[in-house]
Scaffold this active site. Structure first.
Site, PDB file in Angstrom:
ATOM      1  N   GLN A  41      53.153  39.191  39.315  1.00 42.33           N
ATOM      2  CA  GLN A  41      52.381  38.242  39.321  1.00 42.33           C
ATOM      3  C   GLN A  41      51.238  39.365  38.238  1.00 42.33           C
ATOM      4  OE1 GLN A  41      52.276  35.019  40.489  1.00 42.33           O
ATOM      5  NE2 GLN A  41      54.509  35.716  41.182  1.00 42.33           N
ATOM      6  N   ASP A  75      51.254  40.257  46.337  1.00 43.89           N
ATOM      7  CA  ASP A  75      52.000  39.254  45.734  1.00 43.89           C
ATOM      8  C   ASP A  75      52.379  39.845  44.968  1.00 43.89           C
ATOM      9  OD1 ASP A  75      50.700  37.059  46.354  1.00 43.89           O
ATOM     10  OD2 ASP A  75      49.612  36.868  45.151  1.00 43.89           O
ATOM     11  N   ARG A 135      36.626  38.674  37.661  1.00 42.31           N
ATOM     12  CA  ARG A 135      36.952  37.093  37.342  1.00 42.31           C
ATOM     13  C   ARG A 135      35.934  35.805  37.806  1.00 42.31           C
ATOM     14  NH1 ARG A 135      41.413  35.088  42.084  1.00 42.31           N
ATOM     15  NH2 ARG A 135      40.419  36.689  43.758  1.00 42.31           N
ATOM     16  N   SER A 151      42.034  30.115  40.454  1.00 48.30           N
ATOM     17  CA  SER A 151      42.584  31.416  40.851  1.00 48.30           C
ATOM     18  C   SER A 151      41.927  32.261  39.264  1.00 48.30           C
ATOM     19  CB  SER A 151      43.934  31.664  40.572  1.00 48.30           C
ATOM     20  OG  SER A 151      45.139  30.960  41.615  1.00 48.30           O
ATOM     21  N   PHE A 207      51.721  35.259  33.194  1.00 53.00           N
ATOM     22  CA  PHE A 207      52.015  33.581  32.684  1.00 53.00           C
ATOM     23  C   PHE A 207      51.330  32.947  31.715  1.00 53.00           C
ATOM     24  CE2 PHE A 207      52.099  33.544  37.651  1.00 53.00           C
ATOM     25  CZ  PHE A 207      53.015  34.342  38.041  1.00 53.00           C
ATOM     26  N   HIS A 234      44.331  38.431  36.436  1.00 49.46           N
ATOM     27  CA  HIS A 234      45.139  39.034  38.155  1.00 49.46           C
ATOM     28  C   HIS A 234      45.627  40.081  37.182  1.00 49.46           C
ATOM     29  CE1 HIS A 234      43.808  35.348  40.174  1.00 49.46           C
ATOM     30  NE2 HIS A 234      44.410  35.529  41.607  1.00 49.46           N
ATOM     31  N   GLU A 278      53.013  26.898  30.887  1.00 51.20           N
ATOM     32  CA  GLU A 278      51.872  27.721  29.813  1.00 51.20           C
ATOM     33  C   GLU A 278      52.077  26.729  28.362  1.00 51.20           C
ATOM     34  OE1 GLU A 278      53.573  28.605  32.449  1.00 51.20           O
ATOM     35  OE2 GLU A 278      51.951  28.961  33.601  1.00 51.20           O
ATOM     36  N   ARG A 337      41.662  40.533  39.674  1.00 46.48           N
ATOM     37  CA  ARG A 337      41.246  39.852  40.604  1.00 46.48           C
ATOM     38  C   ARG A 337      40.127  40.502  41.951  1.00 46.48           C
ATOM     39  NH1 ARG A 337      43.941  40.199  46.012  1.00 46.48           N
ATOM     40  NH2 ARG A 337      43.839  37.961  47.394  1.00 46.48           N
TER      41      ARG A 337
END
Lengths: 320, 276
Positions: free
Chosen positions: A127, A123, A16, A43, A89, A115, A64, A173
């Site tokens: 997630q 998390d 990322r 993030s 998401f 992620h 979203e 991540r």
């Protein structure tokens, strides 16, 4: 012990971060690039671009569906919108918007899911994007890319932005091993052979490329010479590289940080069955959700390890 | 682009309504009543001097945009665009036939001049925001109009978009809610009552007008007023009748909603006669 360590690969940047750096760099020269965020830009790492170009960065909030369709409208006007959120998401929540506002009209939207996988860690499963590749691959005309390290991600980001059509780029991540210390010879849709071998082939993407290299290292003293292929682009898939690997090595293992259905394994299996059927084994998260925990512990518990890949190689090789 | 007088607009709306009925009856399927309710607003947009467009240059970057979010009402769009010179009447008579780009819901990949591929309700306003933001980035003065249905307002994405349009103070965006009072299975008030649209949108910071949307004079006046709003997005809640003006015929058939059903040849003949 990180994936790749057995083979002496050093730990590099998270994919990322590599994406964010590349976006900022490319966005400085290409004025058509814009970002549409769902309030997770710090993030996903679109933030450096957004701070540098506030007039071309839109944070539409935790929404979203709207985010994706807004990007479709921007693309219809010639912009190159980069839409980034957590993989789950973005792809899961806004799937119909991706279908109708991006894929069906073939608009030039660059989807980025961060992620991805269980390695996000603490998390937890809500997630973790582990269905995203299956969803992305189901959409006609969507190019799907899962880069393995920072250098690969940098080139993948550039390639996606230069490609005329919708793309999905999946990034992770945490820090991952460096596969390409001298830069990545990246081409969309073109597999990279990162290690030659004659007895079996491990096809992997994302952080599992490092696990595949380790597995090849583990198999060497057992007398099994493994080819390792970084299949960063799942759609369009490099059929020639897969068919050649099947013919030349006679056994194939596919390793990915994703559910067992609909990801890299399914895509490779389809090509193998159609071109050169050989014994295959699959290393993935299985047909289950994971749990909270430290990233390394999760990878170990859910079988995304060098040993699991090496075991799969021995099985596939043994059933030739 | 032409600018017709009020009387001419009323006549044009009749022509478009006749086309809606003819092409859906010829197709043997489609949504004539959802199209008829919207005919006055769509006629005013294309022929009342509100939208800048050139049918010969459908990709002109400076054109005004019309996004039909309630994509099932595309017969009204195809008919208006045929009258405007984008297509011929013969072409739109192929509606819904295999091989025809005049599909059952709009497909922008196959038809130049169609601004968005719609049919999955709830996405058009967001797409319109994308067009409006692009205009701002490029310093262009084009305006984006988005038409939604009142049933469509049940989609959560619409409210995400309403909030976002306010955040960016999109004064180059006009939403029209074709409030025809019905959705697929019945009256919108009974299915999911969101019909206090004006206070809801005003609470989101929009400029809102509620009008009689099958009255051409009111439609023209509302679009003129919307043009004068320079500090925020505007919405026209267009109160219409689904199937206007042939509702008595539909009531006689026992189904005033008549959702997603073409008129039989006989009913079409009566309906066209009723247009006057």
């Amino acid at each position: 012990m990180h994936l790749g360590e057995i083979s002496g690969l050093s730990l590099g940047a998270a994919t990322r971060d590599a994406f964010g750096d590349a976006l900022k760099e490319l966005g400085a020269t290409n004025q058509h690039i814009v970002t549409v965020d769902g309030d997770v830009g710090n993030s996903t790492r679109t933030e450096p671009f957004a701070l540098a170009h506030p007039d071309r960065a839109f944070n539409v909030g935790i929404a979203e569906s709207n985010m994706v369709s807004v990007a479709g409208g921007l693309a219809a006007c010639g912009k190159i919108p980069v839409v980034a959120s957590f993989a789950c998401f973005l792809m899961d929540n806004a799937f119909d918007q991706i279908r109708m506002s991006v894929a069906f009209p073939q608009l030039n939207v660059k989807l980025v899911g961060s992620h991805a996988g269980i390695s996000i860690g603490e998390d937890g499963p809500s997630q973790m994007g582990i269905e995203d590749v299956a969803l992305a691959c189901s959409l006609p005309g969507l190019t799907v890319v899962v880069p393995s390290d920072a250098a690969c991600t940098k080139e993948a980001t550039r390639a996606c932005l230069e490609h005329d059509g919708p793309t999905y780029l999946r990034v992770g991540r945490g820090k991952v091993a460096t596969i390409y210390p001298k830069g990545c010879p990246f081409e969309l849709g073109k597999a990279i052979t990162v290690r030659e071998g004659t007895d079996a082939t491990i096809i992997a993407n994302g952080l599992m490329v490092a696990a595949a290299i380790d597995a090849a290292t583990l198999c060497e003293p057992l007398g099994i010479s493994c080819r390792v292929i970084d299949l960063h682009t799942i759609k369009p898939i490099d059929r020639d590289a897969i068919a050649a690997a099947a013919r030349e090595t006679g056994a194939i293992v596919v390793a990915e940080e994703h559910l067992q259905h609909g990801g890299l394994g399914s895509a490779v299996a389809q090509v193998v069955v159609e071109t050169a059927p050989v014994p295959m084994r699959f290393v993935n998260v299985g047909d289950q959700y994971a749990e909270s925990g430290d990233p390394q512990g999760l990878l170990d518990k859910y079988g995304l390890t060098a040993k699991a890949v090496a075991d799969a190689v021995q099985e596939a090789h043994g059933s030739k | 682009m032409s600018k017709l007088s009020l009387d001419e607009l009323k006549s044009k709306a009749k022509v478009i309504r006749e086309l809606i009925i003819r092409i859906t009856t010829e197709a043997g399927s489609g949504h004539p009543t959802s199209s008829l309710s919207a005919a006055d607003v769509v006629t005013a947009l294309y022929f009342g001097g509100f939208m800048k467009f050139d049918p010969k240059k459908p990709a002109d970057p400076d054109r005004d945009r019309f996004v039909l979010s309630k994509g099932h009402a595309c017969p009204v769009l195809y008919s208006a665009m045929a009258e405007a010179g984008y297509f011929t009447v013969d072409e739109i008579m192929t509606l819904r036939k295999l091989g025809s780009p005049w599909e059952g819901h709009p497909n922008m990949r196959r038809l130049p001049g169609i601004e968005a591929s719609t049919g999955s309700l709830g996405q058009g306003l967001s797409i319109g925001i994308g067009h409006a933001l692009a205009a701002r980035i490029d310093g262009k003065s084009y305006h984006t109009y988005v038409m939604m249905g009142d049933g469509e307002m049940g989609e959560g994405q619409v409210w995400e978009a309403i909030a976002a349009a306010h955040k960016y103070a999109l004064n180059n965006l006009t939403a029209i809610i074709d409030q025809n009072g019905y959705q697929q299975t019945g009256a919108t008030k009974e299915v999911l009552d969101l019909t206090a649209f004006q206070p809801k949108l005003e609470a989101f910071g929009w400029h809102v007008q509620t009008i009689a949307g099958n009255d051409m004079a009111e439609v023209v006046k509302a679009l003129e007023t919307a043009n004068g709003i320079k500090d925020r997005p505007t919405c026209i809640v267009s109160r219409t009748q689904k199937g206007f003006p042939v509702v008595p015929l539909l009531e006689a058939e026992g189904d005033p909603n008549y959702h997603g059903k073409p008129f039989s040849k006989e009913l079409a003949k009566k309906a066209i006669a009723m247009l006057g």
